[in-house]
Design an enzyme around this catalytic site. Sequence first.
Site, short mmCIF file in Angstrom:
data_model
loop_
_atom_site.label_atom_id
_atom_site.label_comp_id
_atom_site.label_asym_id
_atom_site.label_seq_id
_atom_site.Cartn_x
_atom_site.Cartn_y
_atom_site.Cartn_z
N SER A 185 0.81 -1.22 0.00
CA SER A 185 0.00 0.00 0.00
C SER A 185 0.85 1.26 0.00
O SER A 185 0.32 2.36 -0.23
CB SER A 185 -0.94 0.02 1.22
OG SER A 185 -2.09 -0.76 0.97
N TYR A 213 12.03 0.17 -1.02
CA TYR A 213 10.99 -0.86 -0.92
C TYR A 213 9.82 -0.55 -1.87
O TYR A 213 9.52 -1.32 -2.78
CB TYR A 213 10.50 -0.95 0.52
CG TYR A 213 9.33 -1.88 0.74
CD1 TYR A 213 9.33 -3.16 0.19
CD2 TYR A 213 8.24 -1.50 1.51
CE1 TYR A 213 8.26 -4.03 0.38
CE2 TYR A 213 7.17 -2.35 1.71
CZ TYR A 213 7.19 -3.62 1.15
OH TYR A 213 6.12 -4.47 1.35
N LYS A 243 8.85 -2.23 -5.63
CA LYS A 243 7.53 -2.86 -5.80
C LYS A 243 6.71 -2.13 -6.87
O LYS A 243 5.84 -2.73 -7.50
CB LYS A 243 6.76 -2.86 -4.48
CG LYS A 243 7.22 -3.90 -3.47
CD LYS A 243 6.83 -5.30 -3.88
CE LYS A 243 7.03 -6.31 -2.77
NZ LYS A 243 6.62 -7.69 -3.17
#
Length: 258
Positions: free
Chosen positions: A148, A160, A164
């Site tokens: 999210s 991170y 992603k």
Amino acid sequence: MSNQHTIRDKVVLIAGGAKNLGGLIARDFARQGAKAVVIHYNSAATRAAAEATVAEIRAAGAQAVALQADLTRAGAVEKLFADAVAAAGRPDIAINTVGKVLKKPIADTTEAEFDEMSAVNTKSAFFFLKEAGKHVNDNGKIITLVTSLLGAFTPFYASYAGTKAAVEHFTRAAAKEFGARGVSVSAVGPGPMDTPFFYGQEGEDAVAYHKSAAALSPQSKTGLTDIEDVVPLIRHLASDGWWITGQTILINGGYTTK
């Protein structure tokens, strides 16, 4: 509903399926009537958890096998799918829960750390999609777990969330490329989850913030995203929700949005 869009009697491959969210998905799909569930785990440190999950899957009435592989190497991803097919047949559903989190300022992030984050979160996801596209049966389902944080404006998670973020476009491209065979491709981005994956990166103040940040935090037993609340979405995308494809869906109780 046609049997092609159910979990019952299907062969399922779950990367990172030994424990936490991946393990819960594996056990749930076995209870939903999957024919076989293939569990991938990364290293010897996770073997015991993988074997315990395999035992629970078999107790639920499904076939199960655990396969070890370092998915940061394309050849290992290729071998994982080949071994899964040999053990259980061509998968109908392929789910990739693999990920690595790093909370660190950009200024302090080393090249080695960036390369590792890219390998785990981006490279492995790309080659998992590649092999899934080659091996899943027609009308199959492919799901990748992202984060999210793709909808957040926040410091310290650049490596991170950034590694992603590429999976969003991989998902769109794969959905277009595999759609002619009826294959749905989705990405799911949970909020901070109540697992060791989360707590290892956060201090007490940050934990307290995350536990209160979602709109629905007061209704959650932990204040965080519980893995039990993510599994129904995965289950839906792998069955009735097959018409959803090429999308990144954030599931976080109102923690972030796009």
